[in-house]
Scaffold this motif. Sequence first.
Motif, PDB file in Angstrom:
ATOM      1  N   ALA A 168       0.832  -1.200   0.000  1.00 47.62           N
ATOM      2  CA  ALA A 168       0.000   0.000   0.000  1.00 47.62           C
ATOM      3  C   ALA A 168       0.868   1.251   0.000  1.00 47.62           C
ATOM      4  CB  ALA A 168      -0.928  -0.010   1.207  1.00 47.62           C
ATOM      5  N   ASN A 169       0.416   2.262  -0.745  1.00 45.51           N
ATOM      6  CA  ASN A 169       1.077   3.579  -0.753  1.00 45.51           C
ATOM      7  C   ASN A 169       0.149   4.663  -0.265  1.00 45.51           C
ATOM      8  OD1 ASN A 169      -0.696   3.728  -2.863  1.00 45.51           O
ATOM      9  ND2 ASN A 169       0.839   4.220  -4.430  1.00 45.51           N
ATOM     10  N   ALA A 170      -1.001   4.284   0.344  1.00 50.78           N
ATOM     11  CA  ALA A 170      -1.948   5.237   0.907  1.00 50.78           C
ATOM     12  C   ALA A 170      -2.507   4.653   2.186  1.00 50.78           C
ATOM     13  CB  ALA A 170      -3.075   5.549  -0.090  1.00 50.78           C
ATOM     14  N   ALA A 171      -3.298   5.449   2.884  1.00 55.30           N
ATOM     15  CA  ALA A 171      -3.849   5.017   4.163  1.00 55.30           C
ATOM     16  C   ALA A 171      -4.891   3.922   3.977  1.00 55.30           C
ATOM     17  CB  ALA A 171      -4.465   6.216   4.888  1.00 55.30           C
ATOM     18  N   HIS A 172      -5.120   3.159   5.064  1.00 54.56           N
ATOM     19  CA  HIS A 172      -6.154   2.116   5.127  1.00 54.56           C
ATOM     20  C   HIS A 172      -5.899   1.008   4.111  1.00 54.56           C
ATOM     21  CE1 HIS A 172      -8.273   4.909   7.724  1.00 54.56           C
ATOM     22  NE2 HIS A 172      -8.265   5.817   6.753  1.00 54.56           N
ATOM     23  N   GLY A 173      -4.640   0.681   3.865  1.00 56.00           N
ATOM     24  CA  GLY A 173      -4.293  -0.430   2.993  1.00 56.00           C
ATOM     25  C   GLY A 173      -4.716  -0.259   1.543  1.00 56.00           C
ATOM     26  N   ARG A 174      -4.652   0.949   1.024  1.00 55.41           N
ATOM     27  CA  ARG A 174      -5.057   1.215  -0.359  1.00 55.41           C
ATOM     28  C   ARG A 174      -3.819   1.530  -1.195  1.00 55.41           C
ATOM     29  NH1 ARG A 174     -10.509   1.589  -0.549  1.00 55.41           N
ATOM     30  NH2 ARG A 174     -10.370   2.131  -2.750  1.00 55.41           N
TER      31      ARG A 174
END
Length: 542
Positions: A238-244
């Motif tokens: 992931a490269n964003a919050a909340h595993g996105r």
Amino acid sequence: MGGLREVAAPFVVTGPSGVAVRDRLRDLSSEDEQVLRLVGAHLGSLASRDLKARCMDGLGHSAESWAARKRGLTAESSSRWAGSITKATHDKWALARRGQAAHIHSLEAGVRTVRHRLSLPVGAKGTKRAPGGYRSRREWHAKTRRLRVLEDRLEKVRADREAGRVRVVRGGRRLLGTRHHLAEAGLTEAEWRRRWEAGRWFLQADGESGKRFGNETIRITPDGGVSIKLPVPLAHLANAAHGRYVLAAQVRFTHRGTEWADRVAANRAVAYRIHNDTGRGRWYLTASWQIPPVQAVPLEAALAHGVIGVDTNADHLAAWRLDTHGNPCGEPRRFPYTLTGTTQHRDAQVRHALTRLLHWAKTCGVKAIAIEDLDFQTDKTREKHGRRRRFRQLISGMPTGKLRARLTSMADATGITIIAVDPAYTSKWGAQHWQKPLISTTRKTSRHDAASIAIGRRAQGHPIRRRTTPPPHDQSDRAGHRTVQADSGTPGREGPRPRIPGPRTRCVPPDTARTRATRPPTTVRGARSDQEWVQDSLLLTE
């Protein structure tokens, strides 16, 4: 006429129930493509395992087994990914069951035909409604063996259906068979392997109303940003919050982009699917959503401005415009297409022909298009037409299902109503009653053009038979009745014509009806009524 089958009434075709638009994922980085491959391969393996479990359940499937499968998938992906996988599995199983039923229907039709022809003497002639016997004793013997093969296949398929067994290939059975014919397909083993793996990936997510932008799994923002919820084993990517994971590509839907933007802004459900075209080396994203059913236009309102009758053929659409009385107007039109090459090329040919047809309908001001409700599933079997291989290939090549679906969806966007009519006898009766009268020195009317007139008249409720000219000699019944359309029970069919005031011939002055009452009499008082009247000789002038 007693042997003719009953003709079904025309009906207005309902519009599409969903919309699908596609755009290319441009400017993807190598890291983005690698993440998409890993996610697709991981979810694809879960989808294959779930499909196997569903097929093993067979007819014993229940809500409890569905929930158990979904719980097992949730631990290795997420609850939303698990829901999408199980729903896709059930759709594939249901499609396989429908195909199995169609296969049984085809085998039953073949068995009935072979049995009928074997029961006839060798060389017996057939009729238009039933085939005759086989041509030679050798062919009769070969068909007895063929009957045993068909009966054996039918027994096995029926047993599978009763037991709930289906056979599904993730990635496509045709692509699987291509593996054994790589030279004919023009593929290497590595190219086939890439296509096979891409076909078995799973990168699709169902929409959810009320969630942010209508989809929590594959999310697209109004400005075109794409992000994906990663499965649990791949959360470290992931490269964003909340595993996105947010892709570098931007999406711009040109077709129906305004409708998509309105749904996303209102947080209404939108389903997405990401797939890879290995031949072009491109990634695409498809957005789809359901639309509420539109109230069908009444048949009378759709036909208020006339209709365009369309005859579907293997290589072209024959169309003719009819007025409100069922009379052909103008010249016939033909919209050709070529069903060769790749699937994309064939689909583009059909779309181009239908686009030209709809543009012509809008130019004419017509609000309805009549087309035959064709279905050749029971008429293109090998057993029914025997050695007529070219005819079987002809009717098999007609894109009836694709044309119907495409025309319905495209006409809904243009406000044109599609009317489906019974195809019975349209070509035969159209050629019988309309082909010859419409041939002139400057126009050669084909059988397909005449069939389009028959289709349009049937949609309007008019009989296909045209009014005949008066008989020769005079207007009496010496050579037959004045019109063949007057039924024996029609009141006044044998009576005189109603009197129409005004001049009856060109030699009478136009003001005869007005001045007849005031004109002085030309008879002499006291003359005998039985006196023979002799016309004056004509005055000959140079």
